[in-house]
Design an enzyme around this catalytic site. Structure first.
Site, short mmCIF file in Angstrom:
data_model
loop_
_atom_site.label_atom_id
_atom_site.label_comp_id
_atom_site.label_asym_id
_atom_site.label_seq_id
_atom_site.Cartn_x
_atom_site.Cartn_y
_atom_site.Cartn_z
N ARG A 83 0.90 -1.16 0.00
CA ARG A 83 0.00 0.00 0.00
C ARG A 83 0.93 1.20 0.00
O ARG A 83 2.02 1.15 0.57
CB ARG A 83 -0.88 0.03 1.25
CG ARG A 83 -1.50 -1.33 1.56
CD ARG A 83 -2.91 -1.48 1.03
NE ARG A 83 -3.35 -2.86 1.32
CZ ARG A 83 -4.29 -3.49 0.66
NH1 ARG A 83 -4.91 -2.93 -0.33
NH2 ARG A 83 -4.63 -4.71 1.01
N ASP A 161 -11.80 -11.70 -4.46
CA ASP A 161 -13.24 -11.57 -4.19
C ASP A 161 -14.12 -11.74 -5.43
O ASP A 161 -15.33 -11.87 -5.30
CB ASP A 161 -13.54 -10.19 -3.61
CG ASP A 161 -12.98 -10.05 -2.20
OD1 ASP A 161 -12.80 -11.10 -1.55
OD2 ASP A 161 -12.72 -8.92 -1.76
N GLU A 259 -17.72 -12.56 5.34
CA GLU A 259 -17.38 -11.63 6.44
C GLU A 259 -18.26 -10.38 6.46
O GLU A 259 -18.46 -9.79 7.50
CB GLU A 259 -15.89 -11.27 6.41
CG GLU A 259 -15.43 -10.61 5.13
CD GLU A 259 -13.92 -10.30 5.12
OE1 GLU A 259 -13.41 -10.07 4.02
OE2 GLU A 259 -13.30 -10.30 6.19
N ARG A 287 -18.49 -25.24 16.22
CA ARG A 287 -17.12 -24.69 16.20
C ARG A 287 -17.01 -23.64 15.11
O ARG A 287 -17.60 -23.81 14.03
CB ARG A 287 -16.10 -25.79 15.89
CG ARG A 287 -15.98 -26.88 16.91
CD ARG A 287 -15.19 -26.40 18.14
NE ARG A 287 -14.92 -27.49 19.04
CZ ARG A 287 -15.78 -28.00 19.91
NH1 ARG A 287 -16.99 -27.49 19.99
NH2 ARG A 287 -15.43 -29.00 20.70
N HIS A 293 -6.37 -15.37 5.95
CA HIS A 293 -5.43 -15.18 4.84
C HIS A 293 -5.03 -16.45 4.10
O HIS A 293 -4.42 -16.37 3.04
CB HIS A 293 -4.19 -14.42 5.33
CG HIS A 293 -4.49 -12.96 5.49
ND1 HIS A 293 -5.16 -12.47 6.59
CD2 HIS A 293 -4.28 -11.92 4.66
CE1 HIS A 293 -5.33 -11.17 6.44
NE2 HIS A 293 -4.80 -10.80 5.28
N ARG A 563 18.03 -31.01 -17.61
CA ARG A 563 17.19 -32.09 -18.13
C ARG A 563 15.99 -31.56 -18.92
O ARG A 563 15.43 -30.51 -18.60
CB ARG A 563 16.69 -32.89 -16.93
CG ARG A 563 15.87 -34.08 -17.26
CD ARG A 563 15.76 -35.00 -16.07
NE ARG A 563 16.98 -35.76 -15.83
CZ ARG A 563 17.21 -36.52 -14.77
NH1 ARG A 563 16.30 -36.59 -13.81
NH2 ARG A 563 18.32 -37.19 -14.63
N GLN A 660 -4.98 -38.55 -14.04
CA GLN A 660 -5.67 -37.37 -14.59
C GLN A 660 -7.19 -37.51 -14.53
O GLN A 660 -7.91 -36.53 -14.60
CB GLN A 660 -5.24 -37.16 -16.05
CG GLN A 660 -3.78 -36.84 -16.19
CD GLN A 660 -3.29 -37.06 -17.61
OE1 GLN A 660 -3.45 -36.21 -18.46
NE2 GLN A 660 -2.69 -38.20 -17.87
P1 ADP Z 1 -6.63 -2.56 -4.08
O1 ADP Z 1 -5.90 -2.12 -5.30
O2 ADP Z 1 -6.45 -4.02 -3.81
O3 ADP Z 1 -8.07 -2.11 -4.10
P2 ADP Z 1 -6.01 -0.44 -2.16
O4 ADP Z 1 -7.40 0.09 -2.14
O5 ADP Z 1 -5.30 -0.56 -0.88
O6 ADP Z 1 -5.92 -1.87 -2.83
O7 ADP Z 1 -5.15 0.47 -3.15
C1 ADP Z 1 -3.81 0.20 -3.41
C2 ADP Z 1 -3.03 1.48 -3.57
O8 ADP Z 1 -3.58 2.27 -4.64
C3 ADP Z 1 -3.07 2.43 -2.37
O9 ADP Z 1 -2.14 2.07 -1.40
C4 ADP Z 1 -2.72 3.76 -3.01
O10 ADP Z 1 -1.34 3.86 -3.21
C5 ADP Z 1 -3.37 3.66 -4.38
N1 ADP Z 1 -4.67 4.36 -4.38
C6 ADP Z 1 -5.87 3.87 -4.02
N2 ADP Z 1 -6.83 4.80 -4.17
C7 ADP Z 1 -6.21 5.92 -4.64
C8 ADP Z 1 -6.64 7.23 -5.02
N3 ADP Z 1 -7.94 7.58 -4.93
N4 ADP Z 1 -5.71 8.12 -5.47
C9 ADP Z 1 -4.43 7.77 -5.57
N5 ADP Z 1 -3.95 6.55 -5.23
C10 ADP Z 1 -4.82 5.64 -4.77
#
Ligand code: ADP
Length: 741
Positions: A83, A161, A259, A287, A293, A563, A660
């Site tokens: 991120r 997702d 979730e 349970r 993850h 190989r 297979q």
């Molecule tokens: P995903 O791509 O899986 O949805 P995130 O929402 O965490 O993951 O976004 C990944 C990265 O994209 C962020 O850490 C940021 O760097 C960039 N990003 C997301 N939204 C914006 C935005 N509105 N403007 C600029 N960069 C963005």
């Protein structure tokens, strides 16, 4: 796509993965880098996602196709993801623009989720201004800015997702489903031993795809989705259903909860709430398992490797061929075809689902998810009941039989289970023919009850039995007699090549024997994927996953040697398994029956192999479909490579054989076995109700389920070889060539 003139091509392409990681991202990175090289465009791998763009330096590396060897089988993303707070700021994006212009990068393949794609589109919009600022501050020259007037951007969705508009599947979702289904299968055996209930929480804050499909694939007894909150009295309903299941002898129950599940008022329904309810109201030994993850992890499935490869290559071709100034595009797979759609429109529509859920417009949310999501939900709700709904219809109940034919195809049991339950729920009588058409001739037919098929969804093989027997003319009176004796009104033929042949034989004899004049529907179930009227057969996904698992092991085993492996896969006269497994495992060469093997090919392949080993290659892999050539056999090819390899490499053969056809069916095969059975039964019941005697083959064509009249069978298959005339997957030969080049 037409080739663009060299002048309008991007200068260099940057490839990055960002946001949450997803299995299959490596396939997309590898494909993008190899496709760029194939088309003669320079490319860079941007490490650590958008952070790599902002910080530059060693994080942006010149890409070499040879460095992408062996990454297909690895989970996560080998070029890293992160991120990046800085990219959200204009200063951060200016730094990114400078780092890119310095290297001549003016096109991006961004592989990530909606956050990544939004951020990149903001960046693309600002590009000309950012470059002007960099020129003003003297950080780049005016010439450098002029050489890269616009930023081209193509997005590829990596997200477990499966929540993005614009593509039917996102990279990573199929693998996540594999992980969930493996876990629930494992829980089921321990739950059964202790007569327990397991509440399994899966990922999906706004999207119930994983929860829904996992429930369908594992026969979960209850499911909670964000898009479809349960009725107000859900607690009582759930307890009643679980109890009814216990009363009829179920030893375990599984409740799956996404979730982001909530009730009609928006109050979260958590795994803890459900667990407490089951314990207090039913006294269940419950349970909770929160998969977390684990769902993101592990080696990508065959489908995710294929999808990543397809999309990564398509992204680069889009960048190369589009007019400069085209708005950012998203590469998606829709109706089984690669399409490019306006990226931000897809992001906005994706976010609209979350908005609808927030505003409690659940019908709208389900509508946006599309018809097949809704249909799957409906089927799930029917077959997970503890018993069929009470039938009030009067008159004679129709009697519908299921029969298998051909080799065993994983998913046959899932189909038989769905057949029995959906037929009973519809108020008809399900009959099972045992031991294929040989059994039919002998009258090996029995009525089935609801609980007879309990637990069948996840079992490999074919409980009812299957074989390659095709009835002869002399068998027809015997078969007609048996159909009459058991009062069979309609027949579902779930199988492969010989099953289709047998069904057609029965159909052609209907004018002679009135008892054969019943509606018949064929459902494609064969690992070879070689029956007409469909682009895809049930069973082939499991076989592909089994093959790539073995190919991965073979690759690992060869680490210490130099190989070449010649691997023989099944498929008779059809090269589907060879091509798709070769594509998903990074084979250097794929030999298929459709294209045959020529001596010139072999000479060229040996020369290429020599060149590659001389420049440091340690492993070569060649996949050969079993029917590729009657003379150039696997043994022959291995001997040839061994001899010609000299001191450079040795050669070994690996014939994968019947493994297979075995194994537990993959989630995809279980789900499709279930949904296709529902379609077949609808077809048969419509024919029975209208008095029609029409017969058909059900198939997936261009992403849609379609029926083709059974009378057209002979014109749809090749003469003297076992495969259909049209095989749309053959178009992927070009992709395999690009990846191997
Ligand atoms: P995903 O791509 O899986 O949805 P995130 O929402 O965490 O993951 O976004 C990944 C990265 O994209 C962020 O850490 C940021 O760097 C960039 N990003 C997301 N939204 C914006 C935005 N509105 N403007 C600029 N960069 C963005």
């Amino acid at each position: 796509m037409s080739e663009a003139s060299a002048g309008s091509r991007p200068c260099s392409i940057g490839v990055l993965t960002s946001g949450g990681d997803a299995p299959g991202m490596n396939a997309a990175v590898r494909a993008a880098i190899r496709a760029a090289s194939f088309h003669g465009v320079n490319s860079f791998a941007v490490h650590e996602g958008l952070k790599g763009l902002v910080y530059g330096g060693d994080l942006i590396k010149q890409a070499d196709p040879a460095d992408t060897g062996g990454i297909l089988r690895r989970g996560g993303t080998v070029i890293g993801t992160a991120r990046c707070k800085e990219f959200r700021t204009r200063d951060g994006r200016r730094a990114a623009a400078r780092n890119m212009v310095e290297r001549g990068i003016d096109a991006l393949v961004a592989i990530g989720g909606d956050g990544t794609l939004t951020g990149c589109d903001v960046f693309r919009g600002e590009w000309p201004e950012l470059l002007a600022e960099l020129v003003d501050s003297g950080e780049i020259s005016a010439e450098a800015a002029a050489a890269h007037p616009s930023l081209r951007l193509v997005g590829v969705v990596g997200s477990i997702d499966n929540d993005m508009y614009g593509t039917d599947m996102t990279i990573g979702a199929d693998t996540a489903l594999h992980r969930i289904v493996e876990a629930i299968d494992a829980l089921r055996s321990t739950a059964s031993s202790h007569q327990r209930t397991f509440v399994v929480e899966v990922m999906g804050r706004h999207c119930g795809y994983l929860a829904l499909m996992a429930s369908l694939a594992t026969a979960a007894n209850w499911v909670f989705l964000p898009e479809q909150p349960p009725a107000e009295n859900w607690a009582a309903e759930m307890c009643r259903d679980i109890k009814a299941g216990r009363d009829i002898g179920r030893r375990q129950s599984i409740v799956v909860v996404a979730e982001g599940a909530a009730d009609l008022d928006g109050n979260p329904i958590t795994s803890q709430t459900i667990n407490d309810l089951l314990e207090t109201e039913l006294g269940e030994d419950a349970r909770i398992t929160i998969l977390g993850h684990v769902q993101r992890g592990g080696s990508p499935s065959a489908f995710d490797r294929y999808l990543g490869t397809l999309m990564g290559a398509a992204a680069v071709e889009q960048l190369i061929n589009e007019e400069p100034g085209t708005s950012a595009q998203l590469i998606g797979l829709r109706e089984n075809r690669v399409v490019a759609s306006p990226l931000m429109e897809c992001v906005e529509r994706t976010r609209a689902v979350a908005e609808r859920i927030k505003e409690r417009d659940f019908e709208g949310a389900m509508r946006l998810r599309g018809g097949s999501f809704h249909n799957s939900y409906r089927i799930l709700r029917t077959i997970q009941q503890a018993a069929p709904k009470t039938n009030t219809a009067t008159g004679r109940r129709h009697r519908v039989a299921i029969i298998h034919g051909g080799g065993p195809a994983p998913g046959m049991n899932s189909a038989a289970r769905a057949f029995v339950r959906l037929t009973l729920d519809h108020g008809a009588t399900p009959l099972a023919v045992r031991r294929g058409f040989r059994g039919l001739r002998r009258g090996d037919i029995q009525e089935m009850r609801w609980m007879d098929v309990s637990g069948w969804v996840s079992d490999g093989g074919a409980e009812l039995g299957t074989n390659r027997y095709v009835p002869t003319d002399a068998d027809m009176p015997l078969i007609a007699e048996q159909l009459a004796a058991h009062r069979v009104d309609a027949l579902l033929v779930a199988g492969g090549w010989s099953a289709y042949k047998a069904a057609y034989a029965l159909h052609t004899h209907r004018t002679k024997f009135k008892d054969l004049d019943i509606p018949i529907v064929c459902m494609p179930m064969t690992i070879a994927n070689n029956v007409p009227g469909t682009e895809l057969s049930i069973g082939s996904d499991t076989a592909l996953n089994s093959i790539i698992g073995d190919l991965d092991k073979i690759q690992q085993s060869a680490v210490a040697t130099r190989r070449v492996f010649v691997v023989e896969v099944m498929g008779h006269d059809c090269g589907y398994l060879a091509l798709m497994s070769g594509l998903s495992s990074g084979a250097e060469r794929i030999y298929m029956p459709e294209t045959g093997i020529r001596l010139d090919d072999l000479t060229a392949d040996i020369r290429t192999m020599e060149t590659n080993f001389r420049s440091g290659k340690r492993l070569g892999m060649v996949v050969r479909g079993e029917g590729a050539d009657p003379v150039y056999t696997t043994e022959f090819l291995t001997a040839l490579f061994e001899k010609e390899g000299g001191n450079l490499f040795d050669a070994r053969a690996a014939v994968l054989g019947h493994v297979q056809e075995g194994g537990d069916p993959s989630p995809f095969d279980r789900i499709h076995a279930t949904t296709l059975t529902a379609h077949c039964l609808k077809y048969l019941s419509e024919k029975l109700e209208s008095g029609s005697r029409a017969s058909a083959m059900l198939g997936m064509q261009s992403g849609h389920l379609q029926f083709t009249d059974l009378t057209s069978y002979p014109i749809l298959v090749e003469k003297d070889v076992e495969r259909p005339v049209e095989q749309r997957w053959m178009q992927h030969i070009r992709l395999a060539e690009i990846m191997c080049s």
